[in-house]
Design an enzyme around this catalytic site. Structure first.
Site, PDB file in Angstrom:
ATOM      1  N   GLY A  10       0.895  -1.305   0.038  1.00 44.26           N
ATOM      2  CA  GLY A  10      -0.046  -0.017  -0.124  1.00 44.26           C
ATOM      3  C   GLY A  10       0.852   1.204  -0.052  1.00 44.26           C
ATOM      4  O   GLY A  10       1.917   1.285  -0.692  1.00 44.26           O
ATOM      5  N   SER A  11       0.204   2.234   0.647  1.00 42.96           N
ATOM      6  CA  SER A  11       0.899   3.541   0.445  1.00 42.96           C
ATOM      7  C   SER A  11       2.093   3.548   1.514  1.00 42.96           C
ATOM      8  O   SER A  11       2.486   2.883   2.657  1.00 42.96           O
ATOM      9  CB  SER A  11       0.101   4.660   0.937  1.00 42.96           C
ATOM     10  OG  SER A  11      -0.322   4.636   2.411  1.00 42.96           O
ATOM     11  N   THR A  12       3.187   4.410   1.210  1.00 39.25           N
ATOM     12  CA  THR A  12       4.475   4.616   1.823  1.00 39.25           C
ATOM     13  C   THR A  12       4.198   5.114   3.412  1.00 39.25           C
ATOM     14  O   THR A  12       4.744   4.625   4.077  1.00 39.25           O
ATOM     15  CB  THR A  12       5.391   5.425   1.063  1.00 39.25           C
ATOM     16  OG1 THR A  12       5.619   5.070  -0.277  1.00 39.25           O
ATOM     17  CG2 THR A  12       6.794   5.806   1.897  1.00 39.25           C
ATOM     18  N   GLY A  55       2.837   2.248   5.394  1.00 38.95           N
ATOM     19  CA  GLY A  55       3.938   1.370   5.493  1.00 38.95           C
ATOM     20  C   GLY A  55       5.025   1.859   6.575  1.00 38.95           C
ATOM     21  O   GLY A  55       5.262   1.192   7.680  1.00 38.95           O
ATOM     22  N   GLU A  61       5.646  -3.455   0.693  1.00 38.42           N
ATOM     23  CA  GLU A  61       5.545  -3.322  -0.655  1.00 38.42           C
ATOM     24  C   GLU A  61       4.906  -1.862  -0.922  1.00 38.42           C
ATOM     25  O   GLU A  61       3.683  -1.970  -1.110  1.00 38.42           O
ATOM     26  CB  GLU A  61       5.130  -4.438  -1.653  1.00 38.42           C
ATOM     27  CG  GLU A  61       5.579  -4.436  -2.993  1.00 38.42           C
ATOM     28  CD  GLU A  61       4.677  -3.855  -4.044  1.00 38.42           C
ATOM     29  OE1 GLU A  61       4.819  -2.342  -4.294  1.00 38.42           O
ATOM     30  OE2 GLU A  61       4.019  -4.342  -4.640  1.00 38.42           O
ATOM     31  N   CYS A  64       1.658   0.195  -8.783  1.00 39.28           N
ATOM     32  CA  CYS A  64       3.086   0.735  -8.097  1.00 39.28           C
ATOM     33  C   CYS A  64       4.235   0.614  -8.835  1.00 39.28           C
ATOM     34  O   CYS A  64       5.056   1.580  -8.661  1.00 39.28           O
ATOM     35  CB  CYS A  64       3.204   0.018  -6.827  1.00 39.28           C
ATOM     36  SG  CYS A  64       3.242  -1.755  -7.170  1.00 39.28           S
TER      37      CYS A  64
HETATM   38  P1  NAI Z   1      -3.320   2.615   1.897  1.00 40.08           P
HETATM   39  O1  NAI Z   1      -1.988   2.589   2.232  1.00 40.08           O
HETATM   40  O2  NAI Z   1      -4.116   3.566   2.909  1.00 40.08           O
HETATM   41  O3  NAI Z   1      -4.309   1.410   1.868  1.00 40.08           O
HETATM   42  C1  NAI Z   1      -3.818   0.069   1.630  1.00 40.08           C
HETATM   43  C2  NAI Z   1      -4.248  -0.946   2.595  1.00 40.08           C
HETATM   44  O4  NAI Z   1      -4.087  -0.524   4.057  1.00 40.08           O
HETATM   45  C3  NAI Z   1      -5.763  -0.832   2.470  1.00 40.08           C
HETATM   46  O5  NAI Z   1      -6.145  -2.164   2.702  1.00 40.08           O
HETATM   47  C4  NAI Z   1      -6.012  -0.249   3.652  1.00 40.08           C
HETATM   48  O6  NAI Z   1      -7.135  -0.352   4.402  1.00 40.08           O
HETATM   49  C5  NAI Z   1      -4.814  -0.351   4.745  1.00 40.08           C
HETATM   50  N1  NAI Z   1      -4.625   0.546   5.751  1.00 40.08           N
HETATM   51  C6  NAI Z   1      -5.006   1.952   5.652  1.00 40.08           C
HETATM   52  N2  NAI Z   1      -4.189   2.524   6.888  1.00 40.08           N
HETATM   53  C7  NAI Z   1      -3.930   1.441   7.791  1.00 40.08           C
HETATM   54  C8  NAI Z   1      -3.002   1.577   8.994  1.00 40.08           C
HETATM   55  N3  NAI Z   1      -3.182   2.501   9.733  1.00 40.08           N
HETATM   56  N4  NAI Z   1      -2.805   0.167   9.298  1.00 40.08           N
HETATM   57  C9  NAI Z   1      -2.887  -0.778   8.820  1.00 40.08           C
HETATM   58  N5  NAI Z   1      -3.467  -0.772   7.352  1.00 40.08           N
HETATM   59  C10 NAI Z   1      -4.163   0.123   6.861  1.00 40.08           C
HETATM   60  O7  NAI Z   1      -3.530   3.418   0.283  1.00 40.08           O
HETATM   61  P2  NAI Z   1      -4.739   4.348  -0.218  1.00 40.08           P
HETATM   62  O8  NAI Z   1      -5.094   5.316   0.785  1.00 40.08           O
HETATM   63  O9  NAI Z   1      -5.675   3.445  -0.512  1.00 40.08           O
HETATM   64  O10 NAI Z   1      -3.812   4.993  -1.411  1.00 40.08           O
HETATM   65  C11 NAI Z   1      -3.014   6.101  -1.126  1.00 40.08           C
HETATM   66  C12 NAI Z   1      -1.941   6.100  -2.005  1.00 40.08           C
HETATM   67  O11 NAI Z   1      -0.931   4.849  -1.667  1.00 40.08           O
HETATM   68  C13 NAI Z   1      -2.428   5.819  -3.759  1.00 40.08           C
HETATM   69  O12 NAI Z   1      -2.676   6.978  -4.273  1.00 40.08           O
HETATM   70  C14 NAI Z   1      -0.893   5.119  -4.062  1.00 40.08           C
HETATM   71  O13 NAI Z   1      -0.070   6.334  -4.491  1.00 40.08           O
HETATM   72  C15 NAI Z   1      -0.432   4.493  -2.934  1.00 40.08           C
HETATM   73  N6  NAI Z   1      -0.773   3.150  -3.074  1.00 40.08           N
HETATM   74  C16 NAI Z   1       0.116   2.247  -3.327  1.00 40.08           C
HETATM   75  C17 NAI Z   1      -0.370   0.949  -3.699  1.00 40.08           C
HETATM   76  C18 NAI Z   1       0.828  -0.173  -3.889  1.00 40.08           C
HETATM   77  O14 NAI Z   1       0.473  -1.016  -4.774  1.00 40.08           O
HETATM   78  N7  NAI Z   1       2.215   0.056  -3.814  1.00 40.08           N
HETATM   79  C19 NAI Z   1      -1.437   0.062  -3.529  1.00 40.08           C
HETATM   80  C20 NAI Z   1      -2.454   1.081  -3.016  1.00 40.08           C
HETATM   81  C21 NAI Z   1      -2.120   2.549  -3.067  1.00 40.08           C
HETATM   82 MG    MG Z   2      -5.043   5.487   2.991  1.00 41.20          MG
END
Ligand code: NAI
Ligand code: MG
Length: 496
Positions: A247-249, A252, A269, A303
């Site tokens: 997910g997002s940096t 992470g 990742e 990503c």
């Molecule tokens: P996010 O990182 O918030 O979400 C990814 C996953 O993490 C989801 O399942 C979410 O419910 C979970 N999550 C969110 N906050 C969490 C926390 N505090 N603790 C544990 N899990 C948590 O990403 P989001 O808000 O959907 O997208 C934001 C940006 O992140 C995107 O615009 C993109 O730039 C990047 N991103 C990168 C990805 C990749 O494949 N590397 C995938 C998704 C987003």
């Molecule tokens: Mg988010």
């Protein structure tokens, strides 16, 4: 049928060359009105719910659970129980049997999963059918093959499973990310609690039915749905031995802080801002296809997307001209139409992020190009976009946009290309287009990126490790490397 125009001495031609609609049928998917959490092989009634929608139409699809910390604990307890009372004790060949079954069932039900993935996530059916589903099944086949060969994969290290793995995945490749996480975890003998992203829970919930068909013992895989709060509860849970996150940096980094000092294993990742580098000796038409695939595949929600195009100065004009012409032929619209190239943006939140960054690009002085295209009125849409006149310092050259937006920069020498490509906090992937093999090798050695594609882009294979440098995260998924985070070794114990 299009009306044919007749000119007396010529073959009749259609008046208009527009594509007729070619919708994939939705009937292959039957959705429940409401889903719970899949815990210990049964459905747990959720205490809180929310509505998941289709981003292409904003149509509600189903009610799903927003798991509370207590519900997460119930899932972790089920996973622990399954780990201790069965799964870690059965023979490795037996574990492989379940993974092979899952792989075959995914293949058999691939059309149903592809339609559901496009419905809930907005990606074109062409991609979910031809990329997500085949790769998801391939991952289970691949790791099924390793399950009884761990001693050979890690000779003299006595590999053992870690225990309960908490896995948090994003919305851009929901079922594929599930496969990347679950297949190696089970092959290594662990049990799992998986949390899909809040906007795309449905394919993970349908996957529970695949597990039922495969007769996987209860509690080996548990699925809890919900937003970041559910993810945070899973990270905090004391019963979890390992966290795998994509997910997002920002999230992470928060997870890494939370886990510091706990002894739990972690792989991350995260994002990327990959350079796709075109040298003047490259086959230009192929390179243009690679540029399009690199950034408009899956609406740029990738990503490892090739979001920064680096073109050698001498070929800048023909490349941009060919690229703009190619963009006019991209079909944007209904994800379930088989002709669609670019589908819907996954969520309102993501659309707002893309709009905000695109506005910043215009304000900072970049030149924007979008091909003429009519976007549907309902749902979340963004036209394929190219920015030229981009300076290295602009936000659109530095930040991950995660949308169908390309920033074009130029270079003169290979050294300059490497310097610009590496000038980012990320390091997930890169592309190099050139006729010279020696240049490909030189570039690959100097680019700080986990994957470097040569004369292609966005190619995946379960046997090939994937992962990043710097702020793109750490740990590898795929290949033999992808097993390691799910194992502990005798040598590690000796060191204490
Ligand atoms: P996010 O990182 O918030 O979400 C990814 C996953 O993490 C989801 O399942 C979410 O419910 C979970 N999550 C969110 N906050 C969490 C926390 N505090 N603790 C544990 N899990 C948590 O990403 P989001 O808000 O959907 O997208 C934001 C940006 O992140 C995107 O615009 C993109 O730039 C990047 N991103 C990168 C990805 C990749 O494949 N590397 C995938 C998704 C987003
Ligand atoms: Mg988010």
């Amino acid at each position: 049928m299009t009306e044919l125009e007749r000119k007396h001495d010529r073959t009749p031609v259609p008046k208009e060359w527009a594509y007729a609609p070619a919708p994939e049928s939705r009937d292959v998917v039957s959705l429940d009105d409401r889903y719970g959490h899949f815990v210990g092989g049964t459905w747990l009634e959720p205490s809180e719910t929310y509505t998941t929608i289709s981003p292409a139409s904003e149509e509600p699809l189903a009610e799903v659970g927003q798991a509370t910390p207590e519900e997460v604990e119930a899932a972790v307890a089920a996973a622990r129980d399954a780990f201790e009372n069965g799964w870690s004790g059965i023979s490795a060949a037996e574990r492989a049997k379940y993974l092979f079954r899952i792989a075959r069932i995914l293949q058999e039900r691939s059309r149903e999963f592809a339609v559901l993935e496009s419905l809930n996530g907005g990606k074109p059916i062409k991609e979910s059918r031809d990329v997500d589903l085949p790769l998801a099944a391939a991952h289970f086949f691949y790791y099924a093959g390793w399950a009884d060969k761990l001693e050979y994969a890690f000779p003299n290290r006595r590999p053992r499973p870690v225990g309960v793995a908490g896995q948090i995945i994003p919305w851009n490749f929901p079922l594929l990310m599930l496969s990347w996480k679950i297949a190696p975890a089970l092959a290594a003998g662990n049990t799992v609690v998986l949390k899909p992203a809040e906007t795309t829970p449905l394919s993970a919930l349908l996957f529970a039915d695949v597990l039922r068909q495969a007769e996987l013992p209860p509690g080996v895989v548990n699925i809890v749905t919900g937003d970041g709060r559910t993810g945070a509860a899973l990270v905090k849970s004391e019963g979890v031995d390992k966290i795998a996150f994509t997910g997002s940096t920002d999230v992470g980094k928060a997870i890494q802080r939370e886990l510091a000092g706990t002894g739990k294993k972690l792989t991350l990742e995260l994002g990327g801002k990959a350079a796709n580098i075109i040298f003047d000796d490259a086959a230009l038409d192929q390179a243009v296809e690679g540029i399009v695939n690199g950034i408009y595949f899956n609406q740029g929600h990738v990503c490892c997307a090739g979001s920064r195009l680096l073109v050698q100065e001498s070929i800048y004009e023909p490349v941009i001209e060919k690229l703009k012409r190619r963009l006019t032929t991209l079909r944007v619209g209904d994800p379930l139409d088989k002709n669609t190239d670019v589908g819907a943006i996954n969520s309102k939140q993501q659309l707002e992020k893309i709009r905000e960054l695109v506005e910043s690009g215009e304000q900072e002085g970049a030149e924007i190009y979008q091909p003429p295209c009519r976007l549907p009125e309902k749902g979340y849409w963004f036209a394929p976009t190219v920015f030229t006149n981009v300076a290295q310092s602009y936000r659109i050259a530095q930040e991950e946009i995660f949308g169908p937006v390309l920033s074009v920069l130029t270079f003169r020498t290979p050294e300059e290309a490497v310097e610009k490509a590496n000038n980012t906090p990320y390091g997930l992937s890169a592309g190099v287009w050139t006729e010279k093999g020696s240049r490909i090798l030189w570039m690959a050695a100097h680019l700080r990126a986990g994957v470097v594609w040569a004369n292609t882009f966005n190619r995946f294979d379960p046997s090939s490790p994937f992962g990043g440098y710097k702020e793109s995260g750490f740990g590898r998924e795929g290949g033999r490397h992808g097993l390691e985070p799910y194992l502990q070794f005798a040598s590690a114990e000796v060191k204490g």
